[in-house]
Each structure stands twice: as C-alpha cells, then as structure tokens.
Design a protein around this motif. Sequence first.
Motif, mmCIF file in Angstrom:
data_model
loop_
_atom_site.group_PDB
_atom_site.id
_atom_site.type_symbol
_atom_site.label_atom_id
_atom_site.label_comp_id
_atom_site.label_asym_id
_atom_site.label_seq_id
_atom_site.Cartn_x
_atom_site.Cartn_y
_atom_site.Cartn_z
ATOM 1 N N LEU A 1 29.108 151.480 53.537
ATOM 2 C CA LEU A 1 28.482 150.236 53.121
ATOM 3 C C LEU A 1 28.442 150.142 51.605
ATOM 4 C CD1 LEU A 1 26.887 147.691 54.089
ATOM 5 C CD2 LEU A 1 24.810 149.043 53.745
ATOM 6 N N SER A 2 28.936 149.046 51.055
ATOM 7 C CA SER A 2 28.891 148.827 49.616
ATOM 8 C C SER A 2 27.619 148.069 49.253
ATOM 9 C CB SER A 2 30.108 148.018 49.166
ATOM 10 O OG SER A 2 30.037 146.693 49.666
ATOM 11 N N VAL A 3 27.295 148.070 47.962
ATOM 12 C CA VAL A 3 26.130 147.311 47.495
ATOM 13 C C VAL A 3 26.337 145.831 47.774
ATOM 14 C CG1 VAL A 3 24.782 146.636 45.474
ATOM 15 C CG2 VAL A 3 25.477 149.022 45.755
ATOM 16 N N ASP A 4 27.567 145.340 47.562
ATOM 17 C CA ASP A 4 27.848 143.929 47.821
ATOM 18 C C ASP A 4 27.621 143.580 49.286
ATOM 19 O OD1 ASP A 4 28.446 143.406 45.204
ATOM 20 O OD2 ASP A 4 30.624 143.546 45.450
ATOM 21 N N ASP A 5 28.058 144.464 50.181
ATOM 22 C CA ASP A 5 27.828 144.217 51.597
ATOM 23 C C ASP A 5 26.333 144.235 51.916
ATOM 24 O OD1 ASP A 5 30.438 143.849 52.312
ATOM 25 O OD2 ASP A 5 30.775 145.903 52.978
ATOM 26 N N ALA A 6 25.610 145.158 51.285
ATOM 27 C CA ALA A 6 24.169 145.238 51.511
ATOM 28 C C ALA A 6 23.484 143.964 51.044
ATOM 29 C CB ALA A 6 23.594 146.454 50.785
ATOM 30 N N VAL A 7 23.879 143.475 49.868
ATOM 31 C CA VAL A 7 23.301 142.241 49.341
ATOM 32 C C VAL A 7 23.561 141.092 50.320
ATOM 33 C CG1 VAL A 7 23.506 140.484 47.538
ATOM 34 C CG2 VAL A 7 23.425 142.897 46.916
ATOM 35 N N GLY A 8 24.787 140.991 50.798
ATOM 36 C CA GLY A 8 25.126 139.917 51.728
ATOM 37 C C GLY A 8 24.328 139.987 53.019
ATOM 38 N N THR A 9 24.183 141.190 53.561
ATOM 39 C CA THR A 9 23.429 141.359 54.804
ATOM 40 C C THR A 9 21.963 140.996 54.611
ATOM 41 O OG1 THR A 9 24.912 143.120 55.553
ATOM 42 C CG2 THR A 9 22.741 143.004 56.586
ATOM 43 N N ILE A 10 21.376 141.445 53.507
ATOM 44 C CA ILE A 10 19.967 141.158 53.230
ATOM 45 C C ILE A 10 19.749 139.664 53.029
ATOM 46 C CG2 ILE A 10 18.110 141.474 51.541
ATOM 47 C CD1 ILE A 10 19.227 144.360 51.164
ATOM 48 N N GLU A 11 20.656 139.015 52.272
ATOM 49 C CA GLU A 11 20.520 137.580 52.039
ATOM 50 C C GLU A 11 20.672 136.807 53.339
ATOM 51 O OE1 GLU A 11 19.351 136.256 49.593
ATOM 52 O OE2 GLU A 11 19.529 137.800 48.062
ATOM 53 N N TRP A 12 21.597 137.249 54.196
ATOM 54 C CA TRP A 12 21.763 136.585 55.492
ATOM 55 C C TRP A 12 20.483 136.719 56.325
ATOM 56 C CZ3 TRP A 12 21.429 138.683 60.408
ATOM 57 C CH2 TRP A 12 21.823 137.841 61.455
ATOM 58 N N ALA A 13 19.905 137.925 56.343
ATOM 59 C CA ALA A 13 18.687 138.160 57.125
ATOM 60 C C ALA A 13 17.529 137.343 56.577
ATOM 61 C CB ALA A 13 18.341 139.650 57.124
ATOM 62 N N ARG A 14 17.430 137.268 55.245
ATOM 63 C CA ARG A 14 16.337 136.509 54.633
ATOM 64 C C ARG A 14 16.486 135.017 54.936
ATOM 65 N NH1 ARG A 14 14.753 137.788 48.637
ATOM 66 N NH2 ARG A 14 17.008 137.559 48.328
ATOM 67 N N SER A 15 17.703 134.509 54.808
ATOM 68 C CA SER A 15 17.941 133.101 55.098
ATOM 69 C C SER A 15 17.618 132.787 56.554
ATOM 70 C CB SER A 15 19.398 132.748 54.784
ATOM 71 O OG SER A 15 19.690 131.422 55.161
ATOM 72 N N ARG A 16 18.030 133.701 57.433
ATOM 73 C CA ARG A 16 17.758 133.514 58.862
ATOM 74 C C ARG A 16 16.258 133.501 59.122
ATOM 75 N NH1 ARG A 16 21.515 131.846 62.633
ATOM 76 N NH2 ARG A 16 21.082 132.695 64.687
ATOM 77 N N SER A 17 15.546 134.440 58.482
ATOM 78 C CA SER A 17 14.099 134.530 58.654
ATOM 79 C C SER A 17 13.404 133.272 58.148
ATOM 80 C CB SER A 17 13.569 135.755 57.905
ATOM 81 O OG SER A 17 12.156 135.797 57.937
ATOM 82 N N GLU A 18 13.833 132.792 56.973
ATOM 83 C CA GLU A 18 13.243 131.573 56.428
ATOM 84 C C GLU A 18 13.464 130.394 57.367
ATOM 85 O OE1 GLU A 18 13.675 132.566 51.646
ATOM 86 O OE2 GLU A 18 15.110 131.220 52.634
ATOM 87 N N GLY A 19 14.659 130.327 57.945
ATOM 88 C CA GLY A 19 14.961 129.239 58.861
ATOM 89 C C GLY A 19 14.091 129.276 60.107
ATOM 90 N N ILE A 20 13.863 130.465 60.644
ATOM 91 C CA ILE A 20 13.029 130.599 61.841
ATOM 92 C C ILE A 20 11.593 130.180 61.545
ATOM 93 C CG2 ILE A 20 12.012 132.269 63.442
ATOM 94 C CD1 ILE A 20 14.672 133.828 63.245
#
Length: 207
Positions: free
Chosen positions: A134-153
């Motif tokens: 896992l790269s830092v860029d991949d980690a950033v993308g995964t975290i941002e996706w999870a945060r966006s998903r959480s905000e949407g819910i």
Amino acid sequence: MTDGNRMAVTGEASCACKIGRTAETYGIDDIDGLLRDRRAEGASLRRLETVVNEAVLRAALEETGTHVPGDVTDIYRTLTDGETSAGVRTETRAWLSRVGVDPDDLEGDFVSYQTVRTHLRECLDVDTTRESTLSVDDAVGTIEWARSRSEGIVRRTVERLDETDGFHTGTVDVTHVVRVSCGDCGASYPVERFLDRGGCDCGGADQ
C-alpha cells in the motif's frame, strides 16, 4: 440513474465481477481493453479506479441526453474528493437528480481500486504484484473515499429525519474530521497531516 433507464448491452457477455457487470449495465464498450492499455502505460490502480468511474459517470449522463457543463472529471472530483465542501457536493448531487441520474445508485456503482486489482488479476490475468504494498497515495484515496461515504450516509440520514414530525432542518452540510492518535507517544494529528509527515515520531525515537 434508476434501474429502469440503465442501458442494456447486447453481444458478448462480460465477466461476472463488479466491473464486468457495471460495464454491461452502462454500455461501456471495451472497458477491458482500456484497462489493459492504461495499465501497460503505467497507470496506477488508483488512476484506473478513476478511469472506470469517470466512464460510468459519462455513460450515465449520456443516457439521459444531458449536456455536461464542463469536464466529467470535475463532476467526478466533486462527488469523491474529500476536500470538496459538503455544500458543493450537495448541489452537484441535486443537479444529477434533476437531469435524471440517481446519485445514490451512481455512487453505488462506482468501483474501488481493490475491485480494479481483482478484475485485472482474476478476470484479465494482468500482473498487479508491483502494487502489492500500500502506498501513501493509495491510503489517502481510501481514507478520502471512506470519509466521503461516511459524510454522505450521515447527510442522507439527517435529511430523512426532516420528514419526521417534530424534526426540521434546512440544507445540511456534513463534515467528517478524522484524527489519528498514537497510543505510544501520545501524538495526535489530523489524518492528512499524519500521512504527509510520514506518521508519528515513534519510529525515529529509537534511532
């Protein structure tokens, strides 16, 4: 985009994984060839995730005959970038609804880079071992996706409460702030800062 107006594709059946099903549903031609070519050019799994999802968004809008005011890339970034304000994201989702694309269905059809990896490896027999760590860029993308998903819910849940007697709200903006705390050194950072600085100082303290 509702099930009733999603596109049906004739011809050779796609594979049964999510990318195959999504490509068939939205009528995206030769998604496999596109992924193979972009991967051969050196595109990361994260970039291929964006390629697939932008293709899904573009196909959804084309099916409604919608003129896109700008680049599909900008619309996709608004929907998925954690730095986009909740108000702007809400406006974009409302615009999608007005032109006939259900934003919940659309985002549910977006794929993750893990799904891309599985499709490349198991459906296309493409080697993905060079990104097994896992790269830092991949980690950033995964975290941002999870945060966006959480905000949407959270946003949709609160909006649904507005239909309940005795509960009232106007336009809702939801911001999910993530912090990372280390139980060893006691340091605490916003997750963006934690990733940018390469973690906390625990690793360096023993050197």
